[in-house]
Design a protein around this motif. Structure first.
Motif, PDB file in Angstrom:
ATOM      1  N   LEU A 140      21.498  45.887 -41.860  1.00  0.00           N
ATOM      2  CA  LEU A 140      22.857  45.570 -41.408  1.00  0.00           C
ATOM      3  C   LEU A 140      22.904  45.312 -39.908  1.00  0.00           C
ATOM      4  CD1 LEU A 140      25.005  48.099 -43.491  1.00  0.00           C
ATOM      5  CD2 LEU A 140      24.471  45.708 -43.971  1.00  0.00           C
ATOM      6  N   LEU A 141      22.100  46.048 -39.160  1.00  0.00           N
ATOM      7  CA  LEU A 141      22.035  45.821 -37.712  1.00  0.00           C
ATOM      8  C   LEU A 141      21.474  44.434 -37.420  1.00  0.00           C
ATOM      9  CD1 LEU A 141      22.276  46.784 -34.784  1.00  0.00           C
ATOM     10  CD2 LEU A 141      19.990  47.802 -35.012  1.00  0.00           C
ATOM     11  N   ALA A 142      20.440  44.052 -38.129  1.00  0.00           N
ATOM     12  CA  ALA A 142      19.844  42.728 -37.934  1.00  0.00           C
ATOM     13  C   ALA A 142      20.858  41.631 -38.265  1.00  0.00           C
ATOM     14  CB  ALA A 142      18.595  42.578 -38.799  1.00  0.00           C
ATOM     15  N   GLY A 143      21.602  41.820 -39.363  1.00  0.00           N
ATOM     16  CA  GLY A 143      22.614  40.842 -39.731  1.00  0.00           C
ATOM     17  C   GLY A 143      23.707  40.735 -38.677  1.00  0.00           C
ATOM     18  N   TRP A 144      24.121  41.878 -38.146  1.00  0.00           N
ATOM     19  CA  TRP A 144      25.151  41.905 -37.099  1.00  0.00           C
ATOM     20  C   TRP A 144      24.669  41.185 -35.844  1.00  0.00           C
ATOM     21  CZ3 TRP A 144      25.389  44.209 -32.185  1.00  0.00           C
ATOM     22  CH2 TRP A 144      26.658  44.271 -31.615  1.00  0.00           C
ATOM     23  N   TYR A 160      34.472  38.827 -52.582  1.00  0.00           N
ATOM     24  CA  TYR A 160      34.633  38.036 -51.360  1.00  0.00           C
ATOM     25  C   TYR A 160      33.881  36.719 -51.488  1.00  0.00           C
ATOM     26  CZ  TYR A 160      36.327  42.394 -49.318  1.00  0.00           C
ATOM     27  OH  TYR A 160      37.035  43.547 -49.059  1.00  0.00           O
ATOM     28  N   ARG A 161      34.602  35.605 -51.315  1.00  0.00           N
ATOM     29  CA  ARG A 161      33.962  34.285 -51.367  1.00  0.00           C
ATOM     30  C   ARG A 161      33.087  34.063 -50.147  1.00  0.00           C
ATOM     31  NH1 ARG A 161      35.864  30.060 -54.355  1.00  0.00           N
ATOM     32  NH2 ARG A 161      35.750  28.626 -52.573  1.00  0.00           N
ATOM     33  N   HIS A 162      33.421  34.734 -49.048  1.00  0.00           N
ATOM     34  CA  HIS A 162      32.663  34.609 -47.814  1.00  0.00           C
ATOM     35  C   HIS A 162      32.116  35.984 -47.445  1.00  0.00           C
ATOM     36  CE1 HIS A 162      34.217  30.549 -47.468  1.00  0.00           C
ATOM     37  NE2 HIS A 162      35.439  31.033 -47.645  1.00  0.00           N
ATOM     38  N   PRO A 163      30.906  36.306 -47.929  1.00  0.00           N
ATOM     39  CA  PRO A 163      30.359  37.650 -47.756  1.00  0.00           C
ATOM     40  C   PRO A 163      29.918  37.957 -46.334  1.00  0.00           C
ATOM     41  CG  PRO A 163      28.723  36.211 -48.732  1.00  0.00           C
ATOM     42  CD  PRO A 163      29.994  35.413 -48.662  1.00  0.00           C
ATOM     43  N   ILE A 164      29.714  39.233 -46.068  1.00  0.00           N
ATOM     44  CA  ILE A 164      29.110  39.710 -44.836  1.00  0.00           C
ATOM     45  C   ILE A 164      27.888  40.539 -45.249  1.00  0.00           C
ATOM     46  CG2 ILE A 164      31.222  39.684 -43.451  1.00  0.00           C
ATOM     47  CD1 ILE A 164      31.609  42.631 -44.081  1.00  0.00           C
ATOM     48  N   PRO A 165      26.987  40.856 -44.319  1.00  0.00           N
ATOM     49  CA  PRO A 165      25.725  41.514 -44.688  1.00  0.00           C
ATOM     50  C   PRO A 165      25.853  42.737 -45.591  1.00  0.00           C
ATOM     51  CG  PRO A 165      25.564  40.755 -42.441  1.00  0.00           C
ATOM     52  CD  PRO A 165      26.971  40.456 -42.889  1.00  0.00           C
ATOM     53  N   ILE A 166      26.868  43.561 -45.402  1.00  0.00           N
ATOM     54  CA  ILE A 166      26.989  44.769 -46.210  1.00  0.00           C
ATOM     55  C   ILE A 166      27.170  44.448 -47.694  1.00  0.00           C
ATOM     56  CG2 ILE A 166      29.500  45.054 -46.051  1.00  0.00           C
ATOM     57  CD1 ILE A 166      29.008  48.067 -45.705  1.00  0.00           C
ATOM     58  N   ASP A 167      27.633  43.229 -47.995  1.00  0.00           N
ATOM     59  CA  ASP A 167      27.878  42.861 -49.390  1.00  0.00           C
ATOM     60  C   ASP A 167      26.590  42.732 -50.201  1.00  0.00           C
ATOM     61  OD1 ASP A 167      30.649  42.859 -49.176  1.00  0.00           O
ATOM     62  OD2 ASP A 167      30.679  40.821 -48.390  1.00  0.00           O
ATOM     63  N   LEU A 168      25.451  42.707 -49.520  1.00  0.00           N
ATOM     64  CA  LEU A 168      24.181  42.795 -50.239  1.00  0.00           C
ATOM     65  C   LEU A 168      24.131  44.073 -51.064  1.00  0.00           C
ATOM     66  CD1 LEU A 168      21.182  42.169 -50.847  1.00  0.00           C
ATOM     67  CD2 LEU A 168      20.622  43.229 -48.637  1.00  0.00           C
ATOM     68  N   VAL A 209      15.196  41.213 -46.135  1.00  0.00           N
ATOM     69  CA  VAL A 209      15.406  40.073 -45.237  1.00  0.00           C
ATOM     70  C   VAL A 209      16.168  38.953 -45.949  1.00  0.00           C
ATOM     71  CG1 VAL A 209      14.252  38.215 -43.964  1.00  0.00           C
ATOM     72  CG2 VAL A 209      13.386  40.553 -43.815  1.00  0.00           C
ATOM     73  N   PHE A 210      15.714  38.589 -47.137  1.00  0.00           N
ATOM     74  CA  PHE A 210      16.386  37.525 -47.897  1.00  0.00           C
ATOM     75  C   PHE A 210      17.800  37.957 -48.295  1.00  0.00           C
ATOM     76  CE2 PHE A 210      12.247  35.576 -48.318  1.00  0.00           C
ATOM     77  CZ  PHE A 210      12.528  34.231 -48.456  1.00  0.00           C
ATOM     78  N   GLY A 211      17.960  39.231 -48.633  1.00  0.00           N
ATOM     79  CA  GLY A 211      19.275  39.721 -49.024  1.00  0.00           C
ATOM     80  C   GLY A 211      20.290  39.638 -47.891  1.00  0.00           C
ATOM     81  N   ILE A 212      19.863  40.053 -46.703  1.00  0.00           N
ATOM     82  CA  ILE A 212      20.760  40.000 -45.544  1.00  0.00           C
ATOM     83  C   ILE A 212      21.074  38.555 -45.179  1.00  0.00           C
ATOM     84  CG2 ILE A 212      20.940  40.477 -43.070  1.00  0.00           C
ATOM     85  CD1 ILE A 212      21.348  42.933 -44.803  1.00  0.00           C
ATOM     86  N   ILE A 213      20.062  37.704 -45.151  1.00  0.00           N
ATOM     87  CA  ILE A 213      20.268  36.283 -44.826  1.00  0.00           C
ATOM     88  C   ILE A 213      21.232  35.642 -45.822  1.00  0.00           C
ATOM     89  CG2 ILE A 213      19.146  34.014 -44.807  1.00  0.00           C
ATOM     90  CD1 ILE A 213      16.689  35.365 -43.588  1.00  0.00           C
TER      91      ILE A 213
END
Length: 229
Positions: free
Chosen positions: A29-33, A125-133, A171-175
Motif C-alpha cells: 500500500l505504501l508503494a502504491g501511495w 468501486y469502478r475506480h479502485p485504489i491500492p487497498i482494493d487489492l 506487485v501486480f496486484g497493487i499495479i
C-alpha cells in the motif's frame, strides 16, 4: 528459516504469519501511495469498509499461510531448495499456471450467480485504489487461497521460485488497483510489456466486467477472446 519456524509453537507461528501478511500489505500500500503521489494523481481515501475488509483478508491469508506451512511439514507440499537455473523455470511455470488457473476461476465467477453474491463486493468501486487489492469477499479470498495451495501440491516447485512469485503477485496486484495508469502508452505497447497485466488492463475490467479476467498477463484473454485494450 523453515527450521526456525518448525521449532515454534502454533500460537507463535500464527503471530509470525500474521505480522508477515500485514507487513507485506503495508509495503504494498505504501508503494502504491508513492506511485500515485509521484504521478500527482488524486487519491481517494479508503472507506471504513475497505479498511476492515483489508484486515479480514489478512487474517484469512494468515490462515492460508499456516495451512501451507502445515502442508509442507506433513509432506503434502514439497519444495526444492537448490539454487540453480531451475528457479527461473519453476517461477515461469508457477507464474503462468496460476495466471491461467485464476483466469478460469475469475471468468467462471463472473458467469454464475456467485458474482452477485461474492465477487460483486470487489467491484463496488469502478475506480479502485491500492487497498482494493485486499477488498474481497471472505469466500473469494479462501477460494484463491485454496487454488494456490492446490497448485503447489501438484508439483515440487523450487522454494525460491515460490518467493519470487509471491513478491510479484503483490506487485501486480497493487499495479492493477492503482486506478490510474502510471506508464505511458508507448511503453505499455512495447514488446516487453505488451502482454503483461498493466494498471489499465485491470482497470478496464473494473469499468467493464465482461473483459480482462487475467491477473498477470493478457495472454488468456487474447486466446479466449475476452481481451479489451
Amino acid at each position: 528459516m523453515l527450521r526456525f519456524l518448525s521449532a515454534q509453537s502454533t500460537l507463535i507461528l500464527w503471530l509470525i504469519f500474521l505480522v508477515e501478511n500485514l507487513l507485506v500489505t503495508a509495503i504494498g500500500l505504501l508503494a502504491g501511495w508513492i506511485i500515485l503521489k509521484l504521478g500527482k494523481k488524486p487519491i481517494r481515501p479508503a472507506s471504513p469498509t475497505e479498511i476492515l475488509t483489508c484486515i479480514g483478508t489478512n487474517l484469512i491469508n494468515t490462515a492460508i499461510t499456516y495451512a501451507g506451512f502445515w502442508g509442507w511439514q506433513h509432506g503434502y507440499l514439497i519444495f526444492g531448495f537448490d539454487i540453480n537455473w531451475y528457479i527461473i523455470v519453476d517461477f515461469l511455470l508457477l507464474f503462468l499456471a496460476m495466471d491461467l488457473a485464476m483466469y478460469v476461476l475469475h471468468y467462471a465467477i463472473h458467469q454464475m450467480a456467485l458474482y452477485k453474491v461474492i465477487h460483486r463486493f470487489h467491484h463496488h468501486y469502478r475506480h479502485p485504489i491500492p487497498i482494493d487489492l485486499f477488498v474481497l469477499h471472505p469466500l473469494e479470498t479462501m477460494s484463491f487461497g485454496s487454488l494456490w495451495l492446490f497448485t503447489l501440491a501438484l508439483y515440487h516447485f523450487n522454494f525460491y521460485a515460490v518467493l519470487i512469485y509471491l513478491s510479484l503477485n503483490v506487485v501486480f496486484g497493487i499495479i492493477g488497483h492503482l486506478g490510474v495508469e502510471p506508464l505511458p502508452a508507448k511503453l505499455r505497447d512495447s514488446y516487453l510489456l505488451k502482454y503483461l497485466g498493466t494498471s489499465s488492463f485491470h482497470h478496464n475490467h473494473h469499468t467493464d466486467i465482461k473483459y480482462n479476467f487475467g491477473f498477470y498477463t493478457s495472454i488468456w484473454d487474447r486466446i479466449f477472446k475476452t481481451y479489451k485494450a
